[in-house]
Enzyme design. Structure first.
Site, short mmCIF file in Angstrom:
data_model
loop_
_atom_site.label_atom_id
_atom_site.label_comp_id
_atom_site.label_asym_id
_atom_site.label_seq_id
_atom_site.Cartn_x
_atom_site.Cartn_y
_atom_site.Cartn_z
N GLU A 158 -6.76 -14.97 -32.46
CA GLU A 158 -6.19 -15.42 -31.13
C GLU A 158 -4.79 -14.53 -30.95
OE1 GLU A 158 -6.50 -19.91 -29.69
OE2 GLU A 158 -6.73 -19.97 -32.13
N SER B 228 -9.46 -21.38 -28.95
CA SER B 228 -9.92 -20.53 -27.98
C SER B 228 -11.36 -20.32 -27.63
CB SER B 228 -9.14 -19.21 -27.86
OG SER B 228 -7.71 -18.98 -27.80
N ARG C 241 -1.00 -30.11 -27.46
CA ARG C 241 -1.86 -30.66 -26.17
C ARG C 241 -3.16 -31.26 -26.91
NH1 ARG C 241 -4.18 -25.70 -24.13
NH2 ARG C 241 -6.21 -26.95 -24.55
N ASN D 207 -4.30 -29.13 -30.37
CA ASN D 207 -3.69 -28.01 -30.31
C ASN D 207 -2.16 -28.13 -30.59
OD1 ASN D 207 -5.82 -26.14 -29.35
ND2 ASN D 207 -5.56 -27.61 -27.95
N ASP E 200 -7.27 -32.07 -26.25
CA ASP E 200 -8.32 -32.02 -25.03
C ASP E 200 -9.29 -33.12 -25.39
OD1 ASP E 200 -7.48 -29.31 -24.42
OD2 ASP E 200 -8.65 -28.13 -26.03
N GLU F 195 -10.07 -32.26 -29.61
CA GLU F 195 -9.16 -31.61 -30.69
C GLU F 195 -7.52 -31.69 -30.37
OE1 GLU F 195 -8.93 -27.33 -30.69
OE2 GLU F 195 -8.67 -27.27 -28.52
N GLY G 31 -1.43 -22.59 -25.83
CA GLY G 31 -1.05 -21.47 -24.85
C GLY G 31 0.20 -21.70 -24.14
N TYR H 97 -9.26 -17.37 -20.20
CA TYR H 97 -8.38 -16.22 -20.29
C TYR H 97 -8.86 -15.02 -19.12
CZ TYR H 97 -6.87 -18.62 -24.37
OH TYR H 97 -6.61 -19.69 -25.44
N1 LIG Z 1 -18.65 -32.21 -27.29
C1 LIG Z 1 -18.45 -31.32 -26.22
N2 LIG Z 1 -19.19 -31.55 -25.12
C2 LIG Z 1 -19.13 -30.76 -24.22
N3 LIG Z 1 -18.44 -29.67 -24.13
C3 LIG Z 1 -17.48 -29.46 -25.10
C4 LIG Z 1 -17.44 -30.19 -26.43
N4 LIG Z 1 -16.55 -29.82 -27.13
C5 LIG Z 1 -16.00 -28.76 -26.74
N5 LIG Z 1 -16.53 -28.41 -25.23
C6 LIG Z 1 -16.25 -27.42 -24.36
O1 LIG Z 1 -15.77 -26.35 -25.19
C7 LIG Z 1 -14.41 -26.00 -25.09
C8 LIG Z 1 -13.51 -25.77 -26.43
O2 LIG Z 1 -13.78 -26.67 -27.53
P1 LIG Z 1 -12.35 -27.18 -28.06
O3 LIG Z 1 -13.00 -28.36 -29.17
O4 LIG Z 1 -11.57 -27.74 -27.22
O5 LIG Z 1 -12.10 -25.97 -28.95
P2 LIG Z 1 -11.12 -24.80 -29.00
O6 LIG Z 1 -10.30 -24.93 -27.51
O7 LIG Z 1 -10.05 -24.84 -30.02
O8 LIG Z 1 -11.77 -23.44 -28.62
C9 LIG Z 1 -13.63 -27.46 -24.38
O9 LIG Z 1 -12.60 -26.94 -23.59
C10 LIG Z 1 -14.85 -27.85 -23.68
O10 LIG Z 1 -14.90 -27.10 -22.42
MG LIG Z 2 -9.45 -26.73 -26.57
#
Ligand SMILES: Nc1ncnc2c1ncn2[C@@H]1O[C@H](COP(=O)(O)OP(=O)(O)O)[C@@H](O)[C@H]1O
Ligand SMILES: [Mg+2]
Length: 308
Positions: free
Chosen positions: A20, A146, A253, A270, A255, A268, A274, A214
């Site tokens: 990243e 990311s 943050r 963070n 999610d 998750e 960002g 991004y």
């Molecule tokens: N279990 C899930 N079901 C549906 N969409 C998901 C799921 N996990 C992640 N996503 C999608 O993937 C994106 C990235 O996943 P995330 O776990 O936030 O990892 P990172 O942001 O660290 O890459 C999320 O913002 C969401 O849009």
């Molecule tokens: Mg995320």
């Protein structure tokens, strides 16, 4: 002397060598400029180019390194040894937050809802995983951010290739149950949740992937997020417990998603999200009256509490 003099000489740590790096360069430059505009004696410090021993002589550090090395407790440990106060989460919380599986294990152990998952390798019995999690699933490297190396898998025959792709980014890969529904992100400042933002990726992308994050400007950010007041409060309360459970501190943050039955699922945390002027934490802070410069100073103020 301006009020900003109380911070002394501040190293803004950004760049680094994680996947990243590019995002960190953008975030860090924005933070650096904001601090300089606020009168802080701030300097750029890229640990890819310089030895961390050169941090001796600074008074504190603003960490804007995303991913491994900067968001996982390593640089936090260096700063502890150097006795330099730093922004955000400490060593242990950072290490947990960088690992999506450890984070989930802690949330599960704290009775907090997080989507079901399995660690997978090329030797895993994928039929058994599908029987347990259903389809689709999302395949994720456990220690990346990311959306690097992630894929949505809708058909059993695509499973192995998705694992192979994620394995190129990380030795540990997980499959997570796909949540159909709405996505939200909950920002934190001073350890407290800010207004919830709804993220709506454009219809032609499977999820909020690297490109949507991004490289495109057609992701919709809902703030207010469209939840009822009581639902938003309960999501904030859930995320506050989740933030504290992993030992996150100050700013960050989480999610999360809401499925079609209305249940919330934590994805998750963070610990160094960002920080470009169009990132999510600045948008949430704006909603409670902080402009970007004020937000950066508020995050830096956290380091005064820990000053010797
Ligand atoms: N279990 C899930 N079901 C549906 N969409 C998901 C799921 N996990 C992640 N996503 C999608 O993937 C994106 C990235 O996943 P995330 O776990 O936030 O990892 P990172 O942001 O660290 O890459 C999320 O913002 C969401 O849009
Ligand atoms: Mg995320």
């Amino acid at each position: 002397m301006s009020n900003a003099a109380k911070f002394g000489k501040v190293a803004v740590l950004f760049g680094g060598k994680s996947a990243e790096r590019a995002v960190s360069l953008d975030s860090g430059q924005a933070v650096l400029e904001a601090l300089l505009r606020s009168g802080v004696q701030a300097e750029a410090f890229d640990p890819q180019d310089r030895s961390v021993t050169e941090l001796v002589g600074y008074d504190r550090a603003f960490i804007v390194l995303h991913g491994r090395g900067g968001e996982d407790g390593q640089i936090q440990g260096v700063l502890e040894w150097l006795n330099l106060p730093y922004t955000g989460t400490g060593v242990q919380g950072s290490a947990i937050g960088m690992d999506k599986v450890k984070t989930k294990q802690i949330w599960q152990g704290s009775d907090l809802p997080t989507a079901p998952y399995r660690i997978v390798t090329k030797d895993t019995d994928l039929d058994a995983v599908i029987a347990e999690l259903g389809l689709p699933v999302i395949i994720k490297p456990v220690h990346e951010g990311s959306s690097v190396g992630m894929s949505k898998v809708e058909k059993a025959e695509d499973f192995a290739a998705a694992i192979e792709k994620a394995t190129q980014h990380d030795a540990v890969v997980m499959a997570e149950k796909w949540i159909t529904g709405r996505e939200f992100t909950i920002s934190f400042l001073n350890g407290q949740p800010l207004p919830v933002i709804r993220l709506q990726p454009p219809a032609d992308v499977a999820f909020y992937d690297y490109e949507a994050k991004y490289q495109r400007n057609d992701v919709e950010y809902g703030i207010p997020c469209g939840l009822s007041e009581s639902e938003e409060k309960s999501l904030q309360a859930l995320c506050l417990r989740a933030f504290q459970a992993v030992g996150a501190e100050g700013w960050g943050r989480i999610d999360a998603m809401q499925d079609e039955q209305g249940n919330f699922w934590l994805l998750e945390v963070n610990t160094v999200p960002g920080m470009t002027s169009h990132s999510l934490v600045p948008k949430a802070a704006q909603a409670v009256g902080y402009n970007f410069d004020q937000l950066c100073v508020a995050i830096l103020e956290q380091t005064l509490a820990t000053s010797a």
